[in-house]
Enzyme design. Structure first.
Site, PDB file in Angstrom:
ATOM      1  N   LYS A 102      62.259  38.340  22.902  1.00 48.52           N
ATOM      2  CA  LYS A 102      60.983  38.948  22.501  1.00 48.52           C
ATOM      3  C   LYS A 102      60.874  38.878  20.984  1.00 48.52           C
ATOM      4  O   LYS A 102      61.734  39.378  20.266  1.00 48.52           O
ATOM      5  CB  LYS A 102      60.917  40.394  22.979  1.00 48.52           C
ATOM      6  CG  LYS A 102      59.663  41.102  22.481  1.00 48.52           C
ATOM      7  CD  LYS A 102      59.496  42.475  23.082  1.00 48.52           C
ATOM      8  CE  LYS A 102      58.288  43.156  22.458  1.00 48.52           C
ATOM      9  NZ  LYS A 102      58.038  44.495  23.020  1.00 48.52           N
TER      10      LYS A 102
ATOM     11  N   LYS B 166      58.688  36.093  25.474  1.00 51.12           N
ATOM     12  CA  LYS B 166      57.446  36.737  25.062  1.00 51.12           C
ATOM     13  C   LYS B 166      57.247  36.598  23.564  1.00 51.12           C
ATOM     14  O   LYS B 166      58.168  36.909  22.826  1.00 51.12           O
ATOM     15  CB  LYS B 166      57.526  38.214  25.442  1.00 51.12           C
ATOM     16  CG  LYS B 166      56.383  39.046  24.944  1.00 51.12           C
ATOM     17  CD  LYS B 166      56.584  40.478  25.308  1.00 51.12           C
ATOM     18  CE  LYS B 166      55.464  41.262  24.645  1.00 51.12           C
ATOM     19  NZ  LYS B 166      55.755  42.637  24.469  1.00 51.12           N
TER      20      LYS B 166
HETATM   21  C1  PBG Z   1      56.277  47.558  23.846  1.00 49.95           C
HETATM   22  C2  PBG Z   1      55.514  46.341  24.210  1.00 49.95           C
HETATM   23  C3  PBG Z   1      54.623  45.566  23.442  1.00 49.95           C
HETATM   24  C4  PBG Z   1      54.101  44.603  24.296  1.00 49.95           C
HETATM   25  C5  PBG Z   1      54.684  44.791  25.549  1.00 49.95           C
HETATM   26  N1  PBG Z   1      55.568  45.862  25.472  1.00 49.95           N
HETATM   27  C6  PBG Z   1      54.194  45.718  22.048  1.00 49.95           C
HETATM   28  C7  PBG Z   1      55.139  45.570  20.938  1.00 49.95           C
HETATM   29  O1  PBG Z   1      56.305  45.214  21.103  1.00 49.95           O
HETATM   30  O2  PBG Z   1      54.704  45.866  19.820  1.00 49.95           O
HETATM   31  C8  PBG Z   1      53.059  43.582  23.930  1.00 49.95           C
HETATM   32  C9  PBG Z   1      52.229  43.040  25.060  1.00 49.95           C
HETATM   33  C10 PBG Z   1      50.985  42.331  24.659  1.00 49.95           C
HETATM   34  O3  PBG Z   1      50.722  42.052  23.470  1.00 49.95           O
HETATM   35  O4  PBG Z   1      50.201  42.001  25.568  1.00 49.95           O
HETATM   36  N2  PBG Z   1      57.300  47.404  22.943  1.00 49.95           N
END
Ligand code: PBG
Length: 325
Positions: A196, A249
């Protein structure tokens, strides 16, 4: 012209039926996971301005969206929470009466076959919006693990099928796996947000989840977008710690990693087509700058082609409706 090569690739592109015969990749409704945002209250539905077609919903309304998705053949949803209160340690995240916990129970009661996944993270529940406990301006890794494990456990107790840690703390998959096993939830699976990245494409989501960090950014825990080998190390760590499904992601800007993770691990791979990736296309389509339906099809196909087995996408229902036609 006798020197023209024997092989003419255009021969098989002449008609749609020929193209269908040789098509290598198809996105199926079976591959899709719909993200939903659970809020307190009743009959509450607040559209997210930066994400057309997406809304925060109270549990009763969320149940309708989940039922529609299930009816269209979408196999799974993933839940995010908008809690009643936020504090320094995100304690509302493990509240058995929290919107996510209530949504899990409601969906599993009404639509038992629909797979319910939950996002496990602190940022939706902390007053500062970071994904862990903050001390001296730094997100504390090991202290956060216990909170994540308790939040995941509360989701399992409410009936979640799969928990999906998205915090990027080191060691969280093992911490959650042990906590689940100790409490008799050995059948609850873990989908690890393994690779991520600290991405600008999460912008619209933070409006939806009200989780914008109040200071700094997430670069001390989410990954540097420049690093592919490091992403593979993250993936192998999560596998060692017991992850059942590996997520990359964002998706479209990281297709090289979707490909590598599938090739190098053979594990089930999920890719998250994130808010910014969705909103860019929706905004351009609204302006008539591109054909939104075709862009959706192409974006999701590219993710499948790279090797994803499943895609988290805000288009899940729209895509299923298009397929139905
Ligand atoms: C929580 C999380 C996020 C997303 C999914 N879980 C945001 C982040 O990490 O700031 C993003 C999902 C999206 O942009 O559709 N940490």
């Amino acid at each position: 012209m006798s020197t023209f090569p024997e092989y003419r690739p255009r021969r098989l592109r002449r008609t749609e039926t020929l193209r269908r015969l040789v098509r290598e990749t198809t996105v199926s409704v079976d591959d899709l996971i719909l993200p939903l945002f659970a809020a307190p209250g009743q009959k509450f539905r607040k559209p997210i301005s930066s994400m057309p077609g997406v809304a925060q919903t109270s549990v009763d309304e969320l149940l309708r969206d989940a039922a529609e998705a299930a009816e269209l053949g979408v196999p799974a949803i993933i839940l995010f929470g908008l809690p009643e209160y936020k504090d320094e340690t995100g304690s509302s995240g493990e509240d058995p009466k929290g919107p996510v916990q209530r949504a899990i129970a409601a969906v599993k009661k009404e639509i038992p076959d629909l797979v319910v996944m939950t996002d496990v993270c602190m940022c939706e529940y902390t007053s500062h919006g970071h994904c862990g406990v903050v001390r001296d301006g730094y997100v504390q890794n090991d202290e956060t693990l216990e909170l994540l494990a308790r939040q995941a456990l509360s989701h399992a107790q409410a009936g979640a099928d799969i928990v999906a840690p998205s915090d990027m703390m080191d060691g969280r998959v093992a911490a959650i796996r042990h906590a689940l096993d100790d409490e008799g939830f050995s059948n609850v699976a873990i989908l690890a947000y393994a690779a991520k990245f600290a991405s600008a494409f999460y912008g619209p989501f933070r409006e939806a989840a009200e989780s914008t960090p109040q200071f700094g950014d997430r670069r001390s825990y989410q990954m540097d977008p420049a690093n592919g080998d490091e992403a593979m190390r993250e993936v192998f760590l999560d596998i060692e710690e017991g992850a059942d499904i590996i997520m990359v992601k964002p998706a479209q800007t990281y297709l090289d990693l979707v490909y590598r993770v599938k090739q190098e691990t053979g594990y089930p791979v999920a890719a998250y087509h994130v808010s910014g990736e969705y909103s860019m296309i929706m905004a351009a389509a609204e302006r008539g700058w591109l054909d939104g339906d075709r862009a959706m099809e192409e974006a999701l196909t590219s993710i499948k082609r790279a090797g994803a087995d499943m895609i988290l996408t805000y288009w899940a229902r729209q895509f299923a409706k298009k397929r139905r036609k």
